[in-house]
Design an enzyme around this catalytic site. Sequence first.
Site, short mmCIF file in Angstrom:
data_model
loop_
_atom_site.label_atom_id
_atom_site.label_comp_id
_atom_site.label_asym_id
_atom_site.label_seq_id
_atom_site.Cartn_x
_atom_site.Cartn_y
_atom_site.Cartn_z
N GLU A 17 0.82 -1.22 0.00
CA GLU A 17 0.00 0.00 0.00
C GLU A 17 0.85 1.26 0.00
O GLU A 17 1.72 1.46 0.84
CB GLU A 17 -0.93 0.02 1.21
CG GLU A 17 -1.86 1.24 1.23
CD GLU A 17 -2.95 1.16 2.28
OE1 GLU A 17 -3.78 2.08 2.33
OE2 GLU A 17 -2.97 0.18 3.05
N LYS A 23 -8.62 -0.84 0.75
CA LYS A 23 -9.64 -1.34 1.67
C LYS A 23 -10.50 -2.31 0.89
O LYS A 23 -11.10 -1.97 -0.12
CB LYS A 23 -10.48 -0.19 2.22
CG LYS A 23 -11.40 -0.58 3.36
CD LYS A 23 -10.66 -1.20 4.54
CE LYS A 23 -9.70 -0.25 5.21
NZ LYS A 23 -9.06 -0.86 6.41
#
Length: 577
Positions: free
Chosen positions: A175, A191
Amino acid sequence: MIKSIVLRYERENCWLKFETPVEVIVARSIDEVQPLLREVELMVEEGYYAAGFLSYEAAPGFDAALKTKPPSGFPLLCFGLFEAPQQIEQPSAVAAYSADSAWSTQLSQDEFSGKIARIKDRLRAGDTYQVNFTMRRHKAFSGDPWELFTGFASDAPYAAFIDLEEYAICSASPELFFDLHERTIRLRPMKGTAPRGMTLAEDRQRKKRLQMSAKDHAENAMILDMIRNDIGKIADVGSISVDESFQLEKYPTVWQMTSSVSARTSASVCNLMLSLFPCASITGAPKVNTMNIINSLEDLPREIYTGCMGFFSPKGDAQFNVAIRTALINKKSQSLNYGIGAGIVWDSVADFEYEECQLKARVINSPMPCSSFSLIETILWRASGGYFLLEYHLKRMKDSAEYFDFPFDETELQARLGKLEQTLDPGDMKVRVLLDREGGLDISVSTLPAKQSDEPQTARLAEQAVSLINPYLYHKTTRREAYERAQAAAPDCNDVILTNEQGEVTESTIANVVVRSGTDLITPPVACGLLAGTFRQYLLDKGEIKEAVISRSMLMESDEIHLVNSVRQWQRVVLLD
């Protein structure tokens, strides 16, 4: 304090190594965080590179309303100042990583469920919309931190390794927190998670399920709104853009849902962190309330986990990851901590969220560097019939290439096999095709030895079970550790028959298993943890065999046991005691 820092710079698709800092700046108390970060900023303005990290517990140093556990002694901020980094080759695994001990998880499943119930109470009360709840896994570790990093993290897009006197940090982060280049800042929050399938067909199904998940879309949209709000504090007016929404990215063990936001900004190093840290994807929404809830529920400080790691350059460029999939090694206590977590919303199910946490730990549970293997096909060639089951072999290699993201030119392989065929002498030949990660093909030929006799060969049941979640069992590759261990443990027989953790028969080290029970010929389904052999599939397509789970007792009580593959086809075996 800083020995070295190695990280992957995704924008330039290169690796940077920082060594011999001219100065190291460390904050250990909340009131030091902003002043010392401003010192880092001044040094960058003077022409130095700054590389290092911020811990999650540094957050109150930017805003006192952001509550965390008190500092544990681990640095809140640590940056080295460097003349310039060295560009290096991608790190490769230096050795097979081996565990010192079994993992312990901070919370049992029942304890985890109790925490989720308390989060549901806060969701019901309207205090929060989403809580990113985390816990720690830990174990003894006396190995080489660099060995660990190269074994599980060096293929990650935002991988980072920081070697300190007392600690080492190994991050396999997928990420991006933020990337800054020519005054454009880009954030890419994650997410939404789904486990990878073991076969290409199963993998596609799981990808589609995540893409269609209303729950994961809602979670991602919520965090995306928070990121837009955070970036709005430092963005030029009218410059914020949502570049991508709900994109799926593939990693060795999971599918992740991501979105991307960008903006123009003139913000300083310190103001960037003041506005953005910690990343909304690892707190929840709204940030202040939710961090208070996290502080009341989590029993331990997160330390580097869910903080950030990266660098600032004097040219105005920067890259920081979100420190997830990250191991913290304490050299003094010879221990390793690894954080895992899940985003909890109203319709979250505690058992499923606990499973998701364990899924995120899979990358370090069994580190298997993806760059260090090739795909294989071993094809029988006969002068009378050419390549046996060639279409089956090509399809299997094509499917595995897609699964592992290997380039594969099927037309080139067919052309090369066609040319090779013109040069082969009469007789049975074994043609071995290797496909590497860059798409390179290597083809070799050997004469197939004549079958010695029609007498059954001998086999034993393996002492150690294979793992159902080892993807290399489902694809024909050069990663053969499970098979080699089984063979080494039984040197007195021709082959070894493997079983999984549930006691179900899977395959042998070189062939699929077929048993005769009465008039039925039965082979285990692929879901038991085995390679879908080409000859096995051919027999299924013809209706000569059928799939069914075979237990150890069924195997031993069967009328006959056969091993089948496309080179030797049928070979009867007898089990040794």
